[in-house]
Design a protein around this motif. Structure first.
Motif, PDB file in Angstrom:
ATOM      1  N   THR A  96       0.829  -1.206   0.000  1.00 32.73           N
ATOM      2  CA  THR A  96       0.000   0.000   0.000  1.00 32.73           C
ATOM      3  C   THR A  96       0.862   1.253   0.000  1.00 32.73           C
ATOM      4  O   THR A  96       0.575   2.228  -0.711  1.00 32.73           O
ATOM      5  CB  THR A  96      -0.928   0.003   1.229  1.00 32.73           C
ATOM      6  OG1 THR A  96      -1.775  -1.157   1.186  1.00 32.73           O
ATOM      7  CG2 THR A  96      -1.802   1.248   1.258  1.00 32.73           C
ATOM      8  N   GLN A  97       1.937   1.226   0.767  1.00 35.25           N
ATOM      9  CA  GLN A  97       2.790   2.417   0.899  1.00 35.25           C
ATOM     10  C   GLN A  97       3.744   2.582  -0.283  1.00 35.25           C
ATOM     11  O   GLN A  97       4.219   3.686  -0.549  1.00 35.25           O
ATOM     12  CB  GLN A  97       3.597   2.319   2.200  1.00 35.25           C
ATOM     13  CG  GLN A  97       2.725   2.404   3.444  1.00 35.25           C
ATOM     14  CD  GLN A  97       3.413   1.814   4.678  1.00 35.25           C
ATOM     15  OE1 GLN A  97       4.609   1.518   4.648  1.00 35.25           O
ATOM     16  NE2 GLN A  97       2.652   1.634   5.738  1.00 35.25           N
ATOM     17  N   PRO A 108       2.241   4.689  -4.037  1.00 38.33           N
ATOM     18  CA  PRO A 108       1.296   3.961  -3.181  1.00 38.33           C
ATOM     19  C   PRO A 108       0.231   3.258  -4.026  1.00 38.33           C
ATOM     20  O   PRO A 108      -0.207   3.776  -5.046  1.00 38.33           O
ATOM     21  CB  PRO A 108       0.684   5.074  -2.321  1.00 38.33           C
ATOM     22  CG  PRO A 108       1.745   6.129  -2.269  1.00 38.33           C
ATOM     23  CD  PRO A 108       2.401   6.090  -3.626  1.00 38.33           C
ATOM     24  N   LEU A 110      -3.404   0.531  -4.040  1.00 41.50           N
ATOM     25  CA  LEU A 110      -4.557   0.052  -3.278  1.00 41.50           C
ATOM     26  C   LEU A 110      -4.501  -1.469  -3.255  1.00 41.50           C
ATOM     27  O   LEU A 110      -4.332  -2.091  -4.308  1.00 41.50           O
ATOM     28  CB  LEU A 110      -5.870   0.500  -3.927  1.00 41.50           C
ATOM     29  CG  LEU A 110      -6.132   2.006  -3.974  1.00 41.50           C
ATOM     30  CD1 LEU A 110      -7.445   2.286  -4.702  1.00 41.50           C
ATOM     31  CD2 LEU A 110      -6.181   2.582  -2.564  1.00 41.50           C
ATOM     32  N   GLN A 112      -6.150  -5.188  -1.513  1.00 39.90           N
ATOM     33  CA  GLN A 112      -7.101  -5.940  -0.692  1.00 39.90           C
ATOM     34  C   GLN A 112      -6.774  -7.420  -0.788  1.00 39.90           C
ATOM     35  O   GLN A 112      -6.443  -7.913  -1.864  1.00 39.90           O
ATOM     36  CB  GLN A 112      -8.538  -5.753  -1.197  1.00 39.90           C
ATOM     37  CG  GLN A 112      -9.172  -4.422  -0.908  1.00 39.90           C
ATOM     38  CD  GLN A 112     -10.585  -4.412  -1.487  1.00 39.90           C
ATOM     39  OE1 GLN A 112     -10.768  -4.200  -2.688  1.00 39.90           O
ATOM     40  NE2 GLN A 112     -11.573  -4.656  -0.668  1.00 39.90           N
TER      41      GLN A 112
END
Length: 201
Positions: A96-97, A108, A110, A112
């Motif tokens: 994510t980062q 960054p 996204l 899941q």
């Protein structure tokens, strides 16, 4: 009239119309006879899913090189990634980062971790099955990136200790794979509103 073709590219097919390396991969010529079509962004031969094609150079440029006034409106590419291992919160946070690859820090992303039943499509059998080890579980990630470094998704997941086993592109710049079967395609007409979203007109 501007349109874009959404194609569910199978595993083992090059994102081009000729096989210059004379390897065992198929090409887009196995699926399309329209010689005016050009690929909008590539997808590795060993990756699957959404590949865009268009004969409109403006549409191609708008998606691959968004106009300056749209640079802040992120047009991501979303992938369904089957990885070896079970992702930890720390690994997901790293992705994510952004992670440091040989050619620089990634933006960054996204991320899941999804169960198979929660994926946006039914996963089809692959012609060349993934490698499986009985002692090592696998998991699925939905990963959205906002840049296009070479083999970026595979390198990102490997960097955090989650080797990529299978990579399926789900969406590009707001266009989604939907329920297209493997090797199927659909031609989408772009109305004035959609062209403006892309920065055209």
């Amino acid at each position: 009239m501007s349109d874009v073709v959404l194609f569910n590219k199978p595993y083992g097919v090059l994102s081009q119309f000729r096989n210059d390396d004379n390897n065992d991969f198929g090409t887009l010529a196995d699926f399309f006879t329209d010689k005016s079509l050009r690929v909008v962004g590539r997808l590795d031969a060993t990756s699957e899913g959404l590949l865009l094609l268009t004969s409109d150079g403006r549409v191609n440029r708008a998606i691959t090189q968004p106009p300056k006034h749209l640079k802040d409106r992120k047009q991501g590419k979303t992938y369904l990634v089957q990885v070896e291992g079970t992702p930890t919160p720390e690994q997901l946070a790293q992705l994510t980062q952004g992670v440091l690859l040989k050619d620089g820090m990634t933006l960054p992303a996204l991320v899941q971790h999804l169960e198979v039943d929660d994926l946006p499509l039914a996963i089809w059998p692959r012609t060349s099955p993934i490698r499986e080890r009985k002692s090592v579980p696998t998991a699925w990630l939905m990963l959205t990136i906002y840049e296009g470094k070479n083999r970026q998704v595979r390198r990102m997941t490997a960097h955090v200790g989650l080797p990529c086993l299978r990579l399926i592109r789900w969406s590009v710049a707001g266009f989604e794979l939907g329920n297209l079967g493997v090797g199927e395609f659909v031609r989408v007409h772009l109305n004035e509103g959609r062209l403006k979203q892309l920065g055209i007109g």
